[in-house]
Design an enzyme around this catalytic site. Structure first.
Site, PDB file in Angstrom:
ATOM      1  N   ARG A   1     -17.950  -1.722   9.911  1.00 44.25           N
ATOM      2  CA  ARG A   1     -19.408  -1.628   9.947  1.00 44.25           C
ATOM      3  C   ARG A   1     -19.972  -2.175  11.247  1.00 44.25           C
ATOM      4  O   ARG A   1     -21.102  -1.834  11.646  1.00 44.25           O
ATOM      5  CB  ARG A   1     -19.989  -2.388   8.743  1.00 44.25           C
ATOM      6  CG  ARG A   1     -21.411  -2.021   8.399  1.00 44.25           C
ATOM      7  CD  ARG A   1     -21.770  -2.393   6.982  1.00 44.25           C
ATOM      8  NE  ARG A   1     -21.991  -3.824   6.820  1.00 44.25           N
ATOM      9  CZ  ARG A   1     -22.332  -4.389   5.663  1.00 44.25           C
ATOM     10  NH1 ARG A   1     -22.450  -3.636   4.588  1.00 44.25           N
ATOM     11  NH2 ARG A   1     -22.526  -5.684   5.587  1.00 44.25           N
TER      12      ARG A   1
ATOM     13  N   PRO B   1     -11.137 -11.975  12.528  1.00 50.52           N
ATOM     14  CA  PRO B   1     -11.182 -11.840  11.076  1.00 50.52           C
ATOM     15  C   PRO B   1     -10.986 -13.186  10.400  1.00 50.52           C
ATOM     16  O   PRO B   1     -10.578 -14.166  11.043  1.00 50.52           O
ATOM     17  CB  PRO B   1      -9.999 -10.903  10.785  1.00 50.52           C
ATOM     18  CG  PRO B   1      -9.021 -11.210  11.878  1.00 50.52           C
ATOM     19  CD  PRO B   1      -9.857 -11.535  13.096  1.00 50.52           C
TER      20      PRO B   1
ATOM     21  N   GLY C   1     -21.177 -13.777   6.901  1.00 51.52           N
ATOM     22  CA  GLY C   1     -20.637 -14.975   6.281  1.00 51.52           C
ATOM     23  C   GLY C   1     -21.742 -15.875   5.768  1.00 51.52           C
ATOM     24  O   GLY C   1     -22.855 -15.416   5.475  1.00 51.52           O
ATOM     25  N   SER C   2     -21.431 -17.159   5.671  1.00 55.13           N
ATOM     26  CA  SER C   2     -22.374 -18.093   5.067  1.00 55.13           C
ATOM     27  C   SER C   2     -23.584 -18.353   5.961  1.00 55.13           C
ATOM     28  O   SER C   2     -23.508 -18.243   7.190  1.00 55.13           O
ATOM     29  CB  SER C   2     -21.672 -19.425   4.778  1.00 55.13           C
ATOM     30  OG  SER C   2     -21.406 -20.132   5.975  1.00 55.13           O
TER      31      SER C   2
ATOM     32  N   CYS D   1     -21.839 -10.597  -1.170  1.00 52.66           N
ATOM     33  CA  CYS D   1     -23.118 -11.192  -0.805  1.00 52.66           C
ATOM     34  C   CYS D   1     -24.293 -10.528  -1.502  1.00 52.66           C
ATOM     35  O   CYS D   1     -25.400 -11.072  -1.512  1.00 52.66           O
ATOM     36  CB  CYS D   1     -23.305 -11.145   0.708  1.00 52.66           C
ATOM     37  SG  CYS D   1     -23.112  -9.493   1.381  1.00 52.66           S
TER      38      CYS D   1
ATOM     39  N   GLU E   1     -25.452 -19.613  -4.191  1.00 55.81           N
ATOM     40  CA  GLU E   1     -24.697 -18.373  -4.337  1.00 55.81           C
ATOM     41  C   GLU E   1     -23.411 -18.680  -5.111  1.00 55.81           C
ATOM     42  O   GLU E   1     -22.573 -19.452  -4.654  1.00 55.81           O
ATOM     43  CB  GLU E   1     -24.386 -17.803  -2.959  1.00 55.81           C
ATOM     44  CG  GLU E   1     -23.920 -16.364  -2.975  1.00 55.81           C
ATOM     45  CD  GLU E   1     -23.818 -15.784  -1.571  1.00 55.81           C
ATOM     46  OE1 GLU E   1     -23.839 -14.548  -1.444  1.00 55.81           O
ATOM     47  OE2 GLU E   1     -23.716 -16.562  -0.601  1.00 55.81           O
TER      48      GLU E   1
END
Length: 524
Positions: A215, A231, A283-284, A339, A436
């Site tokens: 993406r 990664p 990510g976070s 997410c 989350e």
């Protein structure tokens, strides 16, 4: 129901869009001795898959710099584990600043030639890469299940989904248009030209080891940028296999580089290098904020797809079957480790009990097991830290009055398997509503009026995805536009597609990925 995206241009010439519809160490733990035989069978399956992938040359265990497969310069390595068994799949290089600096230099040197290729030439390379990914779909999926744990069927779906971005941006490469602006003076002409930003640092998570890379790499390469990919250390093997296929596709050496290992050192090298002109990260939120601050010193462009706290609102007038199917899909896909998972299921009081009972029955039917198992719908969580977080959130909710309707504990399979869980009587003040979850736990909250549902849904710093289920078309529009989220699914639980912009508002990030708008992130 499909509701088209609403696009609002900002004063800076970028675009924010609202799309309607549409995290390490392993600590193996076996809880029950009776499952030893089952664990051994899973181990044998995983070992045979690893051996087969290795013999076919698909299991790459080195970094990629300038078209060469290389080890860490100090020869250090780290282990990649199978989360279903805890077994070591491979040892891969633990790279750091020196390797990253060389990868950046390689990408920088390659940029001048790659960016000067015609859009058609870049498009053909990307199309070749897409074809190779699809032709090796089964191997990529098997590798993904091996290192990430998701069911093989889901892994195959991710490969197809990930490949779709390469295909889409192969086509979009030929559609980067400029503009001609009427001048205020008769003897002047004004032209707008779009050019690639340059070297892009790409940092991706473990939950979608292929799609989160394609993406970002797809539009970057389509625009003429070159990339350095980092990664997740939990799932580097899928990324390395995809990089191998990019070389086979004819993408020149140095255009795609992959380093992994010491995350802080790699991140600092990417942030501090003036040759890296953009950072893109999934990510976070906490790490995203650090990257955003670090990018300021060299004024890099930044794209961030960060954490979510997705509400899923079920109105009294919803089609119950559609609502259950959609909520099940958005909550339990990838064992709840996405997410855009429904983090709070907010149900109107008139349908609350009926929905809770029917939804619990559907969740009870989910089959948990090793990702290679027949009919398995939920695999393990990624590691011990993940399952401990889930346990902590559930315990906190129960201590404050929530009731466990189903599950609520580790699965008898042991390791990091957790039972699909439904909890009722959840309040918006509980930690499970504020954080989350990133696990297979569905918290049910109750509301009376539409305005209350909107207030609960928006009461968070996150703003990535939201979902509503209703048969009232006026309410569809009214609530969708009132929700402070980048993506709203209406009577639909799966909202991501390569043709629509993906991204959030508030502290869920900056920029958009996918669709024609995803190209803008890699252009000046």
């Amino acid at each position: 129901m499909v509701i088209p995206a609403r696009i609002a241009a900002t004063a800076l010439g970028t675009s924010k869009s609202k799309l309607l519809l549409h995290r390490p160490s392993q600590h193996p733990r076996i809880i029950h001795p009776s499952i030893t035989l089952h664990a051994r069978q899973m181990s044998m399956d995983a070992q045979s898959v690893a051996a087969r992938l290795n013999s076919s040359g698909f299991l790459r265990t080195q970094g990629l710099i300038g078209g060469r497969w290389v080890d860490a310069y100090n020869e250090s390595t780290f282990k990649v584990h199978n989360p279903s068994t805890g077994e070591v799949i491979a040892n891969v290089p633990c790279m750091g600043r020196r390797e990253t600096d060389d990868a950046i230099a390689s990408a920088y040197d390659s940029f001048s030639s790659w960016s000067k290729r015609t859009a058609s030439e870049r498009s053909k390379c990307l199309r070749n890469w897409y074809d190779l990914i699809i032709s090796h779909k089964d191997e990529l999926a098997q590798l993904m299940t091996l290192e990430q744990g998701k069911p093989l069927k889901e892994a195959i779906g991710e490969v197809t989904y990930g490949a779709s971005f390469i295909e889409f941006f192969a086509e979009e490469a030929k559609r980067v248009y400029g503009d001609i602006i009427p001048s205020t003076l008769a003897d002047r002409r004004l032209f707008v030209l779009k050019q690639p930003v340059g070297v892009v640092g790409i940092i991706t998570p473990w939950n979608f080891p292929l799609a989160m890379i394609t993406r970002k790499v797809g539009p970057a390469l389509a625009c003429g940028c070159t990339v350095v990919i980092k990664p997740s250390e939990l799932t580097p093997l899928t990324a390395l296999a995809a990089a191998e296929l990019s070389l086979q596709a004819g993408i020149p050496a140095g255009v795609v580089n992959v380093v992994m290992g010491n995350a802080p050192d790699i991140g600092d090298a990417l942030l501090e290098s003036p040759q890296v002109r953009k950072i893109t990260f999934t990510g976070s939120t906490a790490v995203g904020k650090k990257l955003m601050a670090g990018a300021a010193s060299t004024v890099k462009k930044v794209s961030l797809e960060l954490g979510g706290n997705a509400p899923c609102i079920i109105f009294d007038d919803a089609d119950l079957e559609v609502a259950i199917k959609g909520t099940l899909a958005t909550k339990f896909r990838n064992s709840g480790q996405t997410c855009v998972c429904a983090n709070r299921i907010i149900v109107q009081e008139g349908i609350y009990e009926k929905f809770a009972n029917a939804f619990s029955k559907a969740v009870q039917d989910l089959k948990v097991g090793d990702g290679y198992g027949e009919g398995v719908e939920q695999g393990p969580l990624i590691n011990e830290a993940a399952i401990e977080k889930v346990e902590s959130l559930v315990q906190d909710a129960v201590s404050k009055g929530a009731k466990v309707l189903l599950g609520g504990k580790r699965h008898s399979l042991g390791m990091t398997f957790y039972e699909p869980t439904v909890i009722s009587d959840v309040k918006n003040e509980m930690r499970i509503s504020r954080e989350e979850v990133f696990g297979p736990v569905a918290p049910l909250l109750q509301f009376k009026m539409e305005e209350e549902a909107i207030r609960i849904a928006n009461d968070t710093n996150a703003g990535l995805a939201a979902y509503i289920f209703t048969s009232n078309i006026s309410r569809c529009w009214r609530v969708s536009e009132a929700l402070e989220y980048g993506i709203v699914g209406v009577n639909e639980g799966l909202v991501s597609t390569e043709v629509a912009p993906f991204g959030g508002v508030k502290q869920s990030g900056l920029g958009r990925e996918g669709s024609k708008y995803g190209m803008d992130e890699y252009l000046e």
